[in-house]
Design a protein around this motif. Structure first.
Motif, mmCIF file in Angstrom:
data_model
loop_
_atom_site.group_PDB
_atom_site.id
_atom_site.type_symbol
_atom_site.label_atom_id
_atom_site.label_comp_id
_atom_site.label_asym_id
_atom_site.label_seq_id
_atom_site.Cartn_x
_atom_site.Cartn_y
_atom_site.Cartn_z
ATOM 1 N N ILE A 1 34.890 38.404 39.917
ATOM 2 C CA ILE A 1 35.864 37.619 40.688
ATOM 3 C C ILE A 1 36.991 38.495 41.221
ATOM 4 C CG2 ILE A 1 37.675 35.874 40.482
ATOM 5 C CD1 ILE A 1 35.813 34.277 38.701
ATOM 6 N N TRP A 2 37.488 39.422 40.402
ATOM 7 C CA TRP A 2 38.585 40.271 40.858
ATOM 8 C C TRP A 2 38.108 41.656 41.271
ATOM 9 C CZ3 TRP A 2 43.236 38.738 37.212
ATOM 10 C CH2 TRP A 2 43.658 37.462 37.581
ATOM 11 N N PRO B 1 37.442 40.986 46.007
ATOM 12 C CA PRO B 1 38.393 40.689 47.093
ATOM 13 C C PRO B 1 38.404 41.730 48.198
ATOM 14 C CG PRO B 1 39.427 40.266 44.989
ATOM 15 C CD PRO B 1 38.112 40.937 44.702
ATOM 16 N N CYS C 1 38.483 33.990 44.325
ATOM 17 C CA CYS C 1 39.280 35.126 43.851
ATOM 18 C C CYS C 1 40.698 34.731 43.435
ATOM 19 C CB CYS C 1 39.351 36.198 44.933
ATOM 20 S SG CYS C 1 37.741 36.863 45.395
ATOM 21 N N GLY D 1 39.968 32.431 39.934
ATOM 22 C CA GLY D 1 40.296 33.643 39.203
ATOM 23 C C GLY D 1 41.344 33.399 38.133
ATOM 24 N N PRO E 1 45.150 37.882 41.067
ATOM 25 C CA PRO E 1 43.914 38.365 41.644
ATOM 26 C C PRO E 1 44.150 39.259 42.841
ATOM 27 C CG PRO E 1 44.216 36.035 42.092
ATOM 28 C CD PRO E 1 45.251 36.432 41.114
#
Length: 301
Positions: free
Chosen positions: A15-16, A19, A218, A222, A300
């Motif tokens: 998820i992070w 980006p 994100c 996140g 995030p």
């Protein structure tokens, strides 16, 4: 760590870590103000109801000055600088430069009088980390857009300084409502510029998907997963995923966008990763590591 903890950990790594890829896709067709506005507005729309349900927003009122400063150095300026930089450099390059955040955080903490001692191992980590940044950035200053690289370095400085601000001025402030308010404030700030630069036609589907991914996955998701991970495994273990994010960023850029994988990228990543681990180590090998306070500044990327 149990099975649920490993699942949440792996989820946070992804998820992070993506980006940078999504930003690179989004800036193809939308302006930077539109990107930042969309990401923060949707993120705030998801997180504010959660914060209101917990009744924690009132706690933030007396902290409005440091909260504003935190929003500026963690979201308002960094998200603009990072997004603008990715108009000119690869997402892989951006993700690897951001990997220097732990190194910069140690230096900043020392400059403001951090009482932690820099032993030989931590000094070696700083040296390796900065060597990695030099290997990564130095040869590319004459190839890639130099201002774009500076923008990412400034972003990394903001990401490194924000946790120090929270440790000194926002200690004990609940993380979720703080994030929700900062996102909402940033969205309001970017509204005029977003309106003025709003695209005349609907962007392509891949750009819309990238914007949705940035905002919903994100940013909003996140945070939810991040705090769930902290509850499951504790803050010290939870933050280990930050060392994995750059590898995810590079992998995504190379495999999905076809970005070049330069040998210097691999060398720089190893140096920065090893340097970060050594520079942020606080105990001697074999000593128990106490659980720190829940990191409130995690936002995030």
């Amino acid at each position: 760590m149990n099975r649920r903890g490993w699942f949440l950990f792996a989820l946070m790594c992804i998820i992070w870590g993506i980006p940078y890829l999504l930003i690179k896709v989004a800036v193809e067709s939308v302006s930077v103000p539109v990107l930042v506005f969309t990401r923060t507005a949707v993120g705030a729309a998801v997180l504010l109801p959660l914060a209101l349900r917990g009744g924690q927003l009132v706690v933030l009122v007396r902290h409005w000055r440091p909260l504003t400063a935190f929003a500026a150095i963690e979201i308002i300026f960094p998200w603009f600088l990072l997004s603008n930089a990715e108009r000119h450099i690869t997402s892989s390059m951006a993700g690897l430069i951001i990997a220097a955040v732990p190194i910069l955080a140690v230096v900043m903490a020392r400059l403001i009088g951090d009482s932690d001692q820099l032993n030989a191992r931590r000094w070696a980590g700083l040296a390796l980390g900065f060597a990695g940044v030099t290997v990564l950035v130095g040869p590319n200053l004459g190839v890639d857009d130099p201002w774009a690289i500076i923008e990412v370095l400034l972003t990394a400085c903001g990401y490194a300084g924000a946790p120090l601000l929270t440790a000194h001025r926002l200690k004990g402030v609940p993380g979720l409502p703080m994030a929700a308010v900062c996102l909402a404030g940033t969205a309001l700030l970017y509204t005029p510029a977003a309106v003025l630069t709003w695209p005349d036609s609907l962007p392509p589907g891949r750009v819309l998907a990238a914007l949705a991914g940035l905002a919903v996955v994100c940013t909003a998701l996140g945070f939810v997963v991040f705090f769930a991970l902290i509850r499951e495994v504790g803050p010290s273990r939870a933050m280990v995923f930050t060392y994995v994010n750059p590898a995810i960023a590079v992998t995504a850029g190379v495999c999905i966008l076809g970005e070049p994988l330069r040998p210097t990228f691999l060398a720089a990543f190893v140096l920065i990763l090893v340097g970060s681990v050594l520079a942020t180590a606080r105990q001697s090998i074999g000593e128990p590591v106490p659980e720190p306070a829940v990191p409130q500044a995690a936002v995030p990327r």
